[in-house]
Each structure stands twice: as structure tokens, then as C-alpha cells.
Scaffold this active site. Structure first.
Site: not given
Length: 305
Positions: A228, A298, A178
Site C-alpha cells: 500500500s 506510507e 503508522r
């Protein structure tokens, strides 16, 4: 002090009045359906326009924020000061040469995956259900079901902090979990080349259909959310940790831990950004206290408190 009228006039000369708005509610531009107003939001259609807008932000000494389709974004209630540049359908061209897709940053991954399917190209099936744009996906090395952008991206053109156009190839992207060079250096993705492989259309479609069904069965796709919320902690799954804390269905105001997937926070219809952010902090503190694990978000949280 930002002279919104003056800056808007400068930007309108670059992109046309129809492509710039003032005091636009960001709830219209985020998948969470929340967020206060952006002082100025602009939708450029060329690389040159993006560069000129960056130039205006520098000369007027005002902040600039680059976004895609707002699928990974929480905007606080007081909104975004300065210039917000939206790279979405307005900047979403794509062409194909052999097994290489060349696409602009604003194209949706779902659209790009369909183009790959139509041309019998395999390797991008994992991205068919990821709701973001190509630019955002490259910046955060988006992934799902065992695939990541690092598996297919071979070259990226971007604008650096100084407003100069540069390019990355191969390992220069510095893809990690990420994260990427683009994210660390706060670059603005303009376009990218993806290397795929020739495949069977029926097999590609079957895999995309299977992944779509798995998403629909396990994720709250019919409710506003930003996907998410947390990165996967090493050795754990964020959703499982949250569930094991007894937080399934836990809510603060209009924000709720999804009953379908505890890694998602959903907007029940009247959530504020404050509700979502408070719930995120409550989840992080609860998981830390029970399991000693530090959850990292995130999603991106921006705007004035």
C-alpha cells in the site's frame, strides 16, 4: 569525499569480506525491483557489529541507512551514498518462553507468524501476510485486518542516534497510526518481545488461511510493488479515492496503478524509480484537486535523484 575502498576494508574487518559489497544494485534488495547502486551494503550478524559499523560511519563522517528486506522502499536511480546496513535473515533469530516471542529485527513477520502458529500462540495472525521485517513493522506500527504491532509488542531493544543500546517498554513505544517512538527518534530496532496468548492451532491456521485468501483475491501480490503506497486518510480509504478519480490502471512509464487494488502501484517490468515517484505525485495532485484530501505516502523514498 567518500573513500569507498578504505571504508569497505574497515567494515570487512568487522563483519568479514563475505558480508559486505560495493556498488550493489538496490533492485536486488527491494520488492519493487527498482533502484540504483548502494556504495557499500553490509549484512551484520550481531548487535556489536551493528554498533561498530555505526562507529565507522561517525568516525569517517559518512551517512548510514538501515533497511530490512526492502518491502516498503523506493530507491532512486542514482542509488544510496555511504553505508547501507541490511538487517534481514542475517539478523533474524527467535526464541519462545511461554506466550512471549523474543525475536531479532531482521525476521520476517510472515516467519514470526508461522512460529506463533507452530507453538499454538494467537494474536499475530493479522501480520501473517505483511511482507516486512519485525524491525520495520515496529518502527511504523504496521497493521492489517484490524490488528497492529502495538497490540502485541511489549518491549523493544534499540540503538539510538548516539549508538547507545536502549530499551522501550509498553507505552514508551508511543505507537500511533503508522508511527512510533522508534520512527520519530530514528532509532534502530535490534529485537523485540511480543506477548501473545495460548490458542487452538486449527483456529489460528484457519484465520491465517482466510486472511491469505483475502489478500490474494484483492491485492496484486504477483507483481513487484511496495504494498500500500499511501496511509489511510482520516475518514477515507486511499484506494477508493484513487479509484473514484478514474486512475485504476493509469500508468507512467513502467509504473501503474494496480487494476486489482488502486492503493497499490506496481512495476509492469520496466519501471524506474522516477516513474513510480512521478505517478505518486500525479495521484496526490489528482486526489487533492478532486476531493481536497492530502494523501501521505506510507512507502519510504531514498537515494540520490
Amino acid at each position: 569525499m567518500l573513500d569507498i575502498k578504505h571504508v569497505t576494508e574497515l567494515i570487512a574487518k568487522v563483519v568479514g569480506e563475505e558480508n559486505v559489497k560495493n556498488f550493489e544494485p538496490m533492485s536486488k534488495h527491494t520488492s519493487f525491483k527498482i533502484g540504483g547502486p548502494a556504495d557499500i551494503i553490509v549484512s551484520p550478524v550481531t548487535t556489536q557489529q551493528i554498533q561498530r559499523i555505526i562507529g565507522i560511519s561517525k568516525s569517517e563522517k559518512i551517512p548510514i541507512f538501515i533497511m530490512g528486506n526492502g518491502s516498503n522502499l523506493i530507491v532512486r536511480e542514482k542509488g544510496i551514498r555511504g553505508i547501507t546496513v541490511k538487517l534481514f535473515d542475517n539478523f533474524g533469530g527467535c526464541d519462545i518462553e511461554g506466550c512471549t516471542l523474543r525475536a531479532q529485527a531482521g525476521i520476517l513477520l510472515s516467519r514470526l507468524s508461522q512460529i506463533a502458529l507452530q507453538n499454538g500462540l494467537t494474536g499475530l495472525e493479522f501480520a501473517s501476510g505483511i511482507p516486512g521485517t519485525l524491525g520495520g513493522a515496529i518502527a511504523m506500527n504496521a497493521g492489517a485486518y484490524g490488528g497492529e504491532m502495538k497490540d502485541v509488542v511489549i518491549k523493544t531493544e534499540y540503538i539510538d542516534k548516539n549508538g547507545d543500546i536502549k530499551s522501550l517498554e509498553g507505552d514508551m513505544h508511543c505507537f500511533g497510526y503508522r508511527t512510533s517512538f522508534i520512527q520519530k527518534e530514528e532509532g534502530i530496532v535490534l529485537s523485540s518481545e511480543l506477548k501473545l496468548r495460548a490458542g487452538d492451532k486449527n483456529e489460528i491456521k484457519a484465520l491465517m488461511d482466510d486472511l491469505c485468501k483475502r489478500r490474494n483475491d484483492k491485492q496484486p501480490l504477483k507483481m513487484p510493488s511496495a504494498g500500500s503506497v499511501f496511509k489511510r486518510p482520516e475518514g477515507y480509504f486511499a484506494g477508493k479515492l484513487i479509484e473514484d478519480c478514474g486512475l485504476r490502471g493509469y500508468s507512467i512509464g513502467g509504473a501503474e496503478v494496480s487494476n486489482m487494488h488502486c492503493g497499490f502501484i506496481v512495476n509492469k517490468g520496466n519501471a524506474s524509480a522516477g516513474d513510480v515517484i512521478e505517478l505518486i505525485e500525479f495521484i496526490k495532485n489528482t486526489v487533492k484537486e478532486k476531493f481536497g484530501v492530502d494523501l501521505q505516502t506510507e512507502v519510504k523514498i531514498i537515494g540520490e535523484e
